[in-house]
Design a protein around this motif. Structure first.
Motif, short mmCIF file in Angstrom:
data_model
loop_
_atom_site.label_atom_id
_atom_site.label_comp_id
_atom_site.label_asym_id
_atom_site.label_seq_id
_atom_site.Cartn_x
_atom_site.Cartn_y
_atom_site.Cartn_z
N LEU A 31 0.95 -1.28 0.00
CA LEU A 31 0.23 -0.04 0.22
C LEU A 31 1.01 1.22 -0.02
O LEU A 31 0.17 2.59 -0.39
CB LEU A 31 -0.87 0.10 1.35
CG LEU A 31 -1.93 -0.99 1.23
CD1 LEU A 31 -2.67 -1.12 2.55
CD2 LEU A 31 -2.68 -1.22 0.01
N ALA A 32 2.34 1.22 0.31
CA ALA A 32 3.00 2.40 0.35
C ALA A 32 3.54 2.69 -1.12
O ALA A 32 4.15 3.62 -1.34
CB ALA A 32 4.20 1.99 1.10
N THR A 33 3.24 1.98 -2.17
CA THR A 33 3.52 2.07 -3.43
C THR A 33 2.93 3.16 -3.88
O THR A 33 1.76 3.64 -3.27
CB THR A 33 3.39 0.73 -4.21
OG1 THR A 33 1.94 0.45 -4.50
CG2 THR A 33 4.44 -0.29 -3.78
N PRO A 34 3.25 3.80 -5.17
CA PRO A 34 2.42 4.79 -5.76
C PRO A 34 0.98 4.67 -5.98
O PRO A 34 0.47 5.99 -5.98
CB PRO A 34 3.25 5.41 -6.88
CG PRO A 34 4.63 4.80 -6.69
CD PRO A 34 4.30 3.55 -5.70
N GLN A 35 0.64 3.80 -6.10
CA GLN A 35 -0.78 3.47 -6.46
C GLN A 35 -1.72 4.32 -5.42
O GLN A 35 -2.70 4.73 -5.72
CB GLN A 35 -1.20 2.04 -6.67
CG GLN A 35 -2.55 1.77 -7.56
CD GLN A 35 -2.33 0.45 -8.14
OE1 GLN A 35 -1.50 -0.36 -7.94
NE2 GLN A 35 -3.44 0.20 -8.99
N TRP A 39 2.24 5.64 2.46
CA TRP A 39 3.51 5.53 2.84
C TRP A 39 3.74 4.94 4.46
O TRP A 39 4.65 4.01 4.85
CB TRP A 39 4.67 6.28 2.65
CG TRP A 39 4.50 7.82 3.27
CD1 TRP A 39 3.60 8.74 3.05
CD2 TRP A 39 5.05 8.18 4.74
NE1 TRP A 39 3.80 9.87 3.89
CE2 TRP A 39 4.54 9.23 4.88
CE3 TRP A 39 5.88 7.57 5.26
CZ2 TRP A 39 5.08 9.99 6.21
CZ3 TRP A 39 6.30 8.13 6.66
CH2 TRP A 39 5.94 9.32 7.09
N PRO A 40 3.12 5.47 5.38
CA PRO A 40 3.04 4.94 6.88
C PRO A 40 2.74 3.32 7.00
O PRO A 40 3.16 2.86 7.83
CB PRO A 40 1.98 5.68 7.67
CG PRO A 40 1.82 6.91 6.72
CD PRO A 40 1.99 6.67 5.59
N MET A 41 1.87 2.80 5.91
CA MET A 41 1.81 1.50 6.05
C MET A 41 3.06 0.77 5.74
O MET A 41 3.26 -0.71 6.14
CB MET A 41 0.83 1.05 5.16
CG MET A 41 -0.56 1.60 5.23
SD MET A 41 -1.64 0.89 6.72
CE MET A 41 -1.25 2.32 7.72
N LEU A 42 4.04 1.33 5.21
CA LEU A 42 5.30 0.61 5.16
C LEU A 42 5.86 0.00 6.49
O LEU A 42 6.17 -1.04 6.65
CB LEU A 42 6.35 1.71 4.59
CG LEU A 42 7.73 1.53 4.69
CD1 LEU A 42 8.10 0.44 3.74
CD2 LEU A 42 8.75 2.48 4.36
N PHE A 43 5.75 0.75 7.60
CA PHE A 43 6.25 0.55 8.99
C PHE A 43 5.31 -0.64 9.51
O PHE A 43 6.04 -1.57 10.12
CB PHE A 43 6.33 1.70 9.93
CG PHE A 43 7.35 2.78 9.03
CD1 PHE A 43 8.75 2.55 9.61
CD2 PHE A 43 6.88 3.82 8.42
CE1 PHE A 43 9.64 3.64 8.91
CE2 PHE A 43 7.58 4.76 7.85
CZ PHE A 43 9.17 4.56 8.12
#
Length: 559
Positions: A31-35, A39-43
């Motif tokens: 979900l952190a990808t540009p689509q 980006w907080p979902m990265l963590f």
């Protein structure tokens, strides 16, 4: 013989919880990808993946790693299915998920063994978290080399390209930034499992009062770790917030360049219905329009940049195309840096960039250093043809790997002053060695020429632009990311957009682009920083495995 065996080493997620959590973590990471750009979902995603394999049995760790890899890679790589169908998507997805499987095994082995480390809890937490971050970095590095030259896509650093953390890439490089992100996720997970282990050890000690003496490790773990997990999360978030204010590493500016980058919106995909010359004509027409406008406004042009494959096949042997391009360069007084597929006298093919002036071929050439396997060449052609003949036969030419310098001399403007431009053709931009060579060879600006037509309106081109943006910050060089169809943008050395085009429109970007000189710490020390993280990961894996073996041997002797 006694060693520090804490009962908490057995604390791990149950099989039925670990596998779904791993798959969810991989999906959240995507979900952190540009689509969606959450980006907080990265963590959250990385923390879930780590928790699923933390101190796991190896069989469960392998399944959890594979589930995390599948949950991440199959959605992220969905753009491969647009024209080519599910087979390439499944093939690449399985290979990339296999790297997650191996990472899951390594992290499980390291965390199980290092839980036995005879040290204070805070030190054990630190050692384990550093080792896990190192193993994540090691996996990213290996997938960038194996197989067939690797595919360094989907690294943790890529997802923070448009966040305040992006400036760190100029100091740490891609691998260093990925490691910091992995470390930020590993610390709270390490604290959580240390607390759970200590609580279990304390409970077991209190339930066995009749024992003459408790094992040393059991006693040491009877004291529950004083740091609540929530505090570890908040502390990590605070540390990241402080890192987010670190400025981009400075390099020297030596001048500027008036760049026109042309997106022809050409039918440049494999299955597009077009005739020979259509792609070239689209870029000639789009360039003529912007040149006419600039002339009317009294604006100058120093250099014109076209995308990958914009001059189609074998430009030096196409007299009509040569004349048309030379006439346009002569009219503008600016060279045109363009892409063409070339055939050398020995019969080999290259995906190349050339410089065309009003006098014709300037004799400057760069050949793509990282041709894409299964797209620009077919490895083990007979083997794969037996599996999928129709797909393999689509790859008719085998492009060879370029050996020329990726920094070329370009005579710019009416004075024909020469600047050095780094060239990255399409997937070249995702490889760290390309960036290092461009800067080492004196590049003052980077022209990233690409053709994204085969991926339509999917997220592929936006993912690629994320990497190009980070590459600008890492190298301290402006990046002119120009595509046949988009996503096209001119990115400043600090990551800001100087210009940007709407995808799938025929248009051109015009910007004054800074020329830079010098090395950022990322370029100078990035390989060493990566090496340190890999060494930490390898040491954690070896040390953890040794402690596990020692514990089993002592258990057998005690029995």
């Amino acid at each position: 013989m006694r060693i520090l065996i804490g009962a908490g080493v057995a604390v791990r997620l149950r099989f039925w919880a670990a596998i779904p959590l791993a798959a969810l973590g991989g999906w959240l990471l995507g979900l952190a990808t540009p689509q969606l750009a959450w980006w907080p979902m990265l963590f959250v995603g990385v923390a879930f993946v780590l928790a699923s394999v933390w101190r796991q049995r190896l069989g469960v760790a392998a399944l959890a790693g594979a589930a995390a890899g599948a949950g991440f890679w199959f959605p992220v790589l969905s753009w491969l299915t647009l024209y080519l169908g599910p087979v390439p998507w499944l093939g690449l997805g399985v290979v990339m998920a296999a790297w997650y499987l191996l990472m899951g095994l390594a992290i499980a082995a390291a965390t199980r063994g290092l839980a036995l480390l005879p040290a204070r809890p805070w030190l054990r937490i630190s050692v384990v978290a550093l080792a896990v971050a190192g193993l994540w970095t090691l996996r990213e590095q290996l997938q960038g080399f194996v197989p067939y030259g690797g595919f360094p896509w989907g690294r943790l650093a890529h997802f923070v390209a448009e966040t305040p953390l992006a400036s760190l890439v100029s100091w740490l490089g891609f691998s260093g930034l990925s490691a910091v992100i992995a470390l930020a996720c590993a610390v709270p997970v390490a604290v959580l499992f240390e607390r759970l282990g200590a609580k279990r050890a304390s409970a077991e000690a209190s339930e066995a009062p009749e024992r003459e003496s408790a094992p040393a490790g059991l006693v040491s773990r009877a004291r529950v770790v004083a740091i609540p997990t929530a505090f570890a999360v908040l502390g990590t978030a605070l540390a990241l917030a402080l890192l987010a204010v670190v400025p981009v590493a400075p390099v020297e500016r030596t001048g500027s360049l008036r760049v026109v980058a042309v997106q022809g919106n050409a039918k440049a995909g494999i299955f597009d219905d077009r005739e020979s010359g259509d792609v070239l004509r689209a870029h000639l027409d789009a360039t003529q329009q912007v040149v006419d406008r600039l002339r009317a406004e009294g604006e100058r042009v120093d250099v014109i940049v076209w995308p990958e494959n914009s001059a189609e096949f074998n430009l030096p042997r196409n007299p009509l195309a040569e004349v048309q391009i030379a006439a346009l360069a002569r009219e503008t007084g600016a060279p045109i840096v363009l892409g063409s597929v070339l055939q050398d006298p020995d019969g080999s093919y290259t995906n190349s960039s050339l410089v065309w002036t009003g006098e014709g071929d300037a004799g400057v050439r760069y050949d793509k250093m990282h041709p894409v396997p299964f797209a620009e060449y077919m490895p083990n052609r007979e083997f794969f043809r037996a599996l999928a003949p129709d797909l393999v036969d689509l790859v008719q030419l085998d492009y060879r790997t370029g050996t020329r310098s990726p920094a070329i001399e370009v005579p710019v403007g009416e004075t024909a002053e020469r600047i050095r431009a780094g060239i990255a053709i399409c997937f070249d931009i995702i490889f760290d060695d390309q960036a290092e060579r461009m800067v080492d060879d004196g590049a003052q600006v980077i022209f990233a020429q690409t053709n994204n037509a085969d991926f339509g309106r999917t997220a592929e081109s936006a993912q690629q632009l994320q990497i190009a943006r980070l590459r600008a910050i890492e190298t301290g060089r402006a990046v002119v990311n120009i595509s046949t169809v988009g996503t096209s943008a001119i990115v400043a050395p600090d990551g800001r957009d100087l210009a940007r085009l709407e995808p799938f429109t025929a248009d051109a970007m015009v910007a004054d682009v800074p020329l830079m000189r010098g090395e950022t710490p990322a370029i100078r020390f990035g390989a060493w920083i990566c090496g340190v993280w890999i060494a930490l990961g390898a040491a954690g894996l070896v040390g953890g495995s040794a402690l596990s073996i020692l514990a089993r041997r002592c258990a057998r002797e005690g029995a």
